[in-house]
Design a protein around this motif. Structure first.
Motif, short mmCIF file in Angstrom:
data_model
loop_
_atom_site.label_atom_id
_atom_site.label_comp_id
_atom_site.label_asym_id
_atom_site.label_seq_id
_atom_site.Cartn_x
_atom_site.Cartn_y
_atom_site.Cartn_z
N GLN A 1 -30.85 -56.74 -41.61
CA GLN A 1 -30.12 -56.32 -42.81
C GLN A 1 -31.07 -55.73 -43.84
N THR B 1 -21.00 -57.47 -42.84
CA THR B 1 -21.99 -58.04 -43.75
C THR B 1 -23.11 -57.04 -44.02
N GLN C 1 -23.97 -55.34 -47.57
CA GLN C 1 -25.32 -55.46 -48.11
C GLN C 1 -25.90 -54.09 -48.46
#
Length: 94
Positions: A33, A67, A71
């Motif tokens: 991420q 997610t 992000q």
């Protein structure tokens, strides 16, 4: 280990690609991420033109993918980055 898949990735990301890869799965997901967010930021900041990321078939995205997208959107400070997503309502599940 994106360097194994895309060797020139280290030219863009520099030392960020040398993060310790011996951690667990959760840490690996957080590293990915972080690297994707930094990648978008670096590309957006270094381009004189807007950067557009188009993601199709988002109805099939899993929680981890959503997610990462969230992000990227929350961390993006560049006014030159646009994310466009599409999904098919008739194929979405509750």
């Amino acid at each position: 280990h994106l360097i194994k898949v895309v060797p020139n990735f280290s030219l863009i990301m520099g030392d960020l690609c040398n993060i310790d890869a011996d951690s667990g799965c959760v840490d690996a997901q957080k590293r990915l991420q972080y690297l994707l967010c930094r990648f978008v930021e670096i590309i957006s900041d270094s381009s004189s033109r807007p950067v557009v990321l188009f993601l199709d078939d988002l109805q099939w995205a899993d929680i981890a993918s959503i997610t990462v997208i969230r992000q990227i959107l929350e961390s993006s400070r560049s006014s030159r980055f646009l994310l466009v997503g599409s999904c098919r309502n008739d194929e979405m599940t509750d």
